[in-house]
Design an enzyme around this catalytic site. Structure first.
Site, PDB file in Angstrom:
ATOM      1  N   GLY A  94       9.522   1.209  -7.351  1.00 54.43           N
ATOM      2  CA  GLY A  94      10.432   2.287  -8.294  1.00 54.43           C
ATOM      3  C   GLY A  94       9.653   3.539  -8.251  1.00 54.43           C
TER       4      GLY A  94
ATOM      5  CB  SER B  77       4.745   0.349  -4.382  1.00 52.71           C
ATOM      6  OG  SER B  77       5.916  -0.340  -4.261  1.00 52.71           O
ATOM      7  CE  LYS B  78      12.560   4.849  -1.377  1.00 50.69           C
ATOM      8  NZ  LYS B  78      13.062   5.583  -2.515  1.00 50.69           N
ATOM      9  NE  ARG B  79       8.109  -3.263  -0.890  1.00 48.18           N
ATOM     10  CZ  ARG B  79       7.561  -4.488  -1.255  1.00 48.18           C
ATOM     11  NH1 ARG B  79       8.162  -5.338  -1.996  1.00 48.18           N
ATOM     12  NH2 ARG B  79       6.347  -4.463  -1.076  1.00 48.18           N
TER      13      ARG B  79
END
Ligand code: GLU
Length: 500
Positions: free
Chosen positions: A276, A272-274
């Site tokens: 990191g 997940s980009k959120r």
């Protein structure tokens, strides 16, 4: 039958690594079979659309080398390839389903739906639309339509029996119809939902193989009901297991949760980009090689038959198969990716390495620096190019360092021996005219031999004194050469003063 596959991203942001992998497998399966690889932009959820995301998709596919044969920018016989541009195509199909009794108009207000949802939740149930509008007569429906009442069209899922489909990875998947909701097919704004558009588009575009994330696994039985209703042959489904990563569990404040043993609790979660994790774009901007990322990603969820791990895209186009696709989730591991990337970097020609590394090094090093020599020293120890500025920062500016760095048991170096060694070698270095690596090497080693010292006793402190670092690319001679005579002597003197 000619194989036709599609990559169908929604333009909601970046190219996540999971998406890149789906694109890659989809592309490879088409190429392997001499088929057609199609790009379709799924933009019916306009609220989630992010400006520039479509361009980012083109860009990422291009950089990855996954060229599509049909798509919005290259055209093709099955266009348009952007769902919002196909919007008039869906309603007639929805009406066909209505005629067959497999879909119906729903005029329920948001308030009513919210109320039903709240009631269900209060009972601890998952909300399912109660088919309220299925009971409307033809006349009632017509009256509402004529009055311009807003409506959606819902799928009429049977209340009993089973719905299922076959999946290459998951086998036969079957669910009780009673668990399925009457999903919206056409929204109030006239656009189709993903649930409907994917069926219509895959069929009308002649898609033979659908590869996508397994988050669609639970909806696929409903899609199959539609294929059956239309009397269409469903595509071959390949729902890919997700790409996960290891992390430590965090509490609401983002602090690591510790277990009874006082150690952080490890979890495995979706990439997940959120949280990191890097996207494809992030990796490229940190100086990872496209080929290495592709190679690493292809192996996250697919295993080749032999032992070989290194493949070019061309090779993969011949080798890729569906049997090798994993049935269990794969773990994205940054260290493994770094290892792969480092391996690819090692295999570059010196010229190519220099081409990639140059801009990163020029950011921190002064003009006139011997980048060619530095690159030779760095190539074998570079994991990704973005780490170079930090790795070579000590060459641009002497870092602060503690005198403990001089202490090294193996090299028999202590603070005292370092002081002696540096005091003795300073005049020798000052006297050197030809500041080449070779001459530095010969002169200093002769001097060491003459004094009956161990090499390490001199070379360890010398390297520390001019670099301020325990680890450096290259040893004392290489670093002194790279710094040049003036800088070397000036650093040496400063370090000696600090040693007292
Ligand atoms: N637009 C969907 C997504 O981005 C694609 C699903 C599919 O491939 O059918 O998740």
């Amino acid at each position: 039958m000619k194989i036709r596959t599609r990559f169908a991203p929604s333009p909601t942001g970046y190219m996540h690594l999971g998406n890149l992998r789906t694109a890659l497998y989809t592309y490879l399966w088409a190429r392997k079979n001499g088929g057609t690889f199609i790009l379709r932009i799924e933009d019916t959820d306009q609220e989630r659309e992010v400006a520039g995301a479509v361009d980012a998709i083109y860009q990422s596919l291009k950089i990855a080398g996954l060229s599509h044969d049909e798509g919005p920018d290259v055209g093709g016989e099955y266009g348009p390839y952007v769902q919002s541009e196909r919007k008039d195509m869906y309603l007639p199909y929805a009406k066909q389903l209505i005629e067959k009794g497999k879909a119906y108009y729903c005029f329920c207000s948001r308030e009513r739906l919210d109320r039903c949802r709240a009631e269900a939740e209060a009972k601890g149930e998952t909300f399912k639309y109660d088919k309220h509008c299925l009971g409307l007569s033809k006349e009632e429906i017509q009256k509402k339509l004529d009055a311009g009442e807003p409506y959606v069209i819902r799928q009429n899922v049977p209340t009993e029996g089973k719905a299922g489909f076959d999946d290459v990875i998951y086998g036969h998947v079957e669910v009780d119809c009673s668990t399925l909701d009457d999903n919206v097919l056409i929204k109030a704004d006239g656009l189709p939902t993903y649930n409907f558009a994917n069926v219509i588009d895959d069929h009308t575009m002649g898609i033979t193989h659908v590869m996508r994330g397994n988050e669609y696994l639970s909806s696929a039985p409903k899609y199959n009901l539609m294929y059956e209703a239309f009397g269409w042959e469903p595509p071959v489904y390949i729902h890919l297991t997700p790409v996960m990563t290891r992390d430590v569990q965090k509490d609401e404040n983002g602090q690591p949760v510790t277990g009874e043993d006082g150690q952080p609790v490890e979890i495995v979660r979706k990439l997940s980009k959120r949280k990191g994790d890097p996207t494809f774009e992030d990796l490229l901007s940190r100086g990872y090689l496209v080929e290495a990322v592709i190679n690493y990603m292809v192996l996250l969820g697919w295993s080749p038959k032999g032992e070989e791990e290194f493949f070019t895209l061309d090779e993969l186009e011949k080798l890729f198969d569906l049997e090798g696709l994993s049935k269990s989730p794969s773990i994205f591991d940054m260290q493994k990716l770094n290892w792969f990337n480092a391996e690819y970097i090692r295999r570059l020609t010196p010229e190519k390495y220099r081409e990639y590394a140059g801009p990163w090094l020029e950011k921190v090093l002064p003009e006139g620096f011997d980048l060619g020599r530095l690159c030779e020293l760095l190539q074998g120890r570079t994991e990704f190019f973005g780490q170079l500025p930090e790795m070579v920062a000590f060459l641009a500016k002497m870092p602060d360092f503690p005198n403990d760095f001089y202490v090294n048991k193996k090299q028999k170096s202590t603070v005292e021996s370092a002081r002696d060694a540096l005091n003795s070698v300073l005049p020798v270095l000052e006297g050197i005219g030809d500041w080449s690596e070779e001459n530095l090497h010969d002169t200093v080693l002769d001097f060491i031999a003459g004094r009956g010292m161990k090499n390490g006793q001199m070379l360890w402190p010398l390297r520390i004194a001019v670099s301020g670092q325990m680890n450096t690319p290259g040893g004392a001679f290489e670093i002194m050469y790279l710094l040049g005579k003036d800088e070397t002597l000036s650093r040496l003197k400063t370090s000696m003063e600090r040693l007292g």
